[in-house]
Enzyme design. Structure first.
Site, PDB file in Angstrom:
ATOM      1  N   PRO A  78      16.513  17.967 -26.394  1.00 15.27           N
ATOM      2  CA  PRO A  78      15.958  19.450 -26.559  1.00 15.27           C
ATOM      3  C   PRO A  78      17.362  20.314 -26.596  1.00 15.27           C
ATOM      4  CG  PRO A  78      14.580  18.501 -24.799  1.00 15.27           C
ATOM      5  CD  PRO A  78      15.666  17.451 -25.173  1.00 15.27           C
ATOM      6  N   GLU A 105      14.945  11.622 -17.510  1.00 16.48           N
ATOM      7  CA  GLU A 105      15.199  13.157 -17.515  1.00 16.48           C
ATOM      8  C   GLU A 105      16.482  13.432 -18.595  1.00 16.48           C
ATOM      9  OE1 GLU A 105      13.692  15.316 -15.743  1.00 16.48           O
ATOM     10  OE2 GLU A 105      12.581  13.458 -15.340  1.00 16.48           O
ATOM     11  N   ARG A 143      12.267  10.285 -47.001  1.00 20.29           N
ATOM     12  CA  ARG A 143      11.728  10.649 -48.269  1.00 20.29           C
ATOM     13  C   ARG A 143      12.624  11.470 -49.181  1.00 20.29           C
ATOM     14  NH1 ARG A 143       9.708  15.450 -48.476  1.00 20.29           N
ATOM     15  NH2 ARG A 143       7.964  14.961 -49.371  1.00 20.29           N
TER      16      ARG A 143
HETATM   17  N1  4HQ Z   1      13.143  14.851 -25.639  1.00 20.00           N
HETATM   18  N2  4HQ Z   1      13.964  17.177 -29.689  1.00 20.00           N
HETATM   19  C1  4HQ Z   1      13.555  14.090 -23.190  1.00 20.00           C
HETATM   20  C2  4HQ Z   1      12.804  15.873 -26.380  1.00 20.00           C
HETATM   21  C3  4HQ Z   1      13.519  15.963 -27.734  1.00 20.00           C
HETATM   22  C4  4HQ Z   1      13.399  17.014 -28.609  1.00 20.00           C
HETATM   23  C5  4HQ Z   1      14.123  13.679 -25.865  1.00 20.00           C
HETATM   24  C6  4HQ Z   1      12.414  14.821 -24.229  1.00 20.00           C
HETATM   25  C7  4HQ Z   1      15.108  13.211 -24.772  1.00 20.00           C
HETATM   26  C8  4HQ Z   1      15.162  12.313 -22.774  1.00 20.00           C
HETATM   27  N3  4HQ Z   1      14.441  15.251 -28.284  1.00 20.00           N
HETATM   28  N4  4HQ Z   1      14.241  12.980 -23.612  1.00 20.00           N
HETATM   29  N5  4HQ Z   1      12.360  18.200 -28.482  1.00 20.00           N
HETATM   30  O1  4HQ Z   1      11.951  16.532 -26.212  1.00 20.00           O
HETATM   31  O2  4HQ Z   1      14.618  15.875 -29.523  1.00 20.00           O
END
Ligand code: 4HQ
Length: 236
Positions: A78, A105, A143
């Site tokens: 994120p 985490e 795609r």
């Molecule tokens: N995560 N966009 C936590 C995501 C995420 C997102 C990926 C959650 C990595 C450890 N990844 N892990 N939004 O929420 O890419």
């Protein structure tokens, strides 16, 4: 989860036809302890676990040996830059992309520093792992690979290929639950249909995602439509 996602739809067809070559790597194959441990407690304390760096770095090293130098090593999190259609287009032009998925985490920061070339996020929400984001990226990029989607026109005409939201779609019946399909779509006047769709896409974008219009690639006719709609909205 990743294997299941790859076994469906256009991605699966692209793999079967030899247009896509996708390999899933299990981090546990790059551990040395009896329990095949990929996570550990966070330094500094706090809740949850952190992905250990060694299995991730070893996995990328093994991929380099097996498949050659990747054009990008993307860490999903994120905290990354937003993944957009423009990013999908960019990745689709690279011969080899590695997607790093973490759980818990997140990953030890040194993985990003040592092996990732970039960090991408699929949106502002928290998932339980990077696997679904990786599948999202695989789908959006696949795609765009020539031949993966049967109808190339459907990819070019896509919402976002020009930076606008899509126009509304209709199929039979011509009237459903008292709601009629817009007359012009039944008329057979192709030029009028094209104009109606252009205008509808601009109206929707202006209504729902006005910030997209700043970067949209509008042609002369679309610019004129946008001005006209905005003039109208201002006057009433
Ligand atoms: N995560 N966009 C936590 C995501 C995420 C997102 C990926 C959650 C990595 C450890 N990844 N892990 N939004 O929420 O890419």
């Amino acid at each position: 989860m990743v294997e299941a996602g790859l076994a469906e739809g256009v991605v699966s067809r692209g793999i079967d036809r030899g247009l896509l070559d996708i390999k899933v790597h299990d981090l546990r194959e790059h551990t040395t302890d009896r329990h095949r441990t990929v996570d550990d407690v966070p330094y500094g304390g706090g809740p949850g676990m952190v992905m250990k760096p060694e299995p991730l770095v070893k996995a990328v090293e093994a991929i380099r040996q097996q498949r050659g130098e990747p054009g990008a090593v993307v860490l999903l999190s994120p905290q990354g830059r937003p993944f957009t259609q423009a990013e999908a287009v960019r990745l689709s032009g690279l011969p080899h992309v590695v997607l790093l998925c973490g759980r818990y985490e997140g990953m030890d920061e040194r993985v990003r520093e040592l092996v990732a070339t970039e960090e991408l996020s699929i949106g502002d929400y928290v998932l339980s792992g990077g696997e679904l984001p990786a599948l999202v990226i695989v789908d959006a990029v696949s795609r765009l690979v020539p031949g993966v989607v049967g109808d190339a026109q459907s990819v070019e005409g896509d919402s976002f290929s020009r930076g606008l939201l899509d126009y509304p779609h209709y199929t039979r019946p011509a009237e459903f639950a008292g709601r009629a399909v817009p007359e012009v779509l039944l008329s057979g006047h192709h030029a009028e249909v094209r104009k109606w769709r252009k205008r509808a896409a601009i109206e929707r974008t202006l209504d729902r995602r006005p910030e997209l219009l700043a970067d949209a690639s509008l042609d002369e006719e679309e610019r004129e439509m946008l001005n006209e709609i905005q003039r109208k909205d201002r006057d009433d």
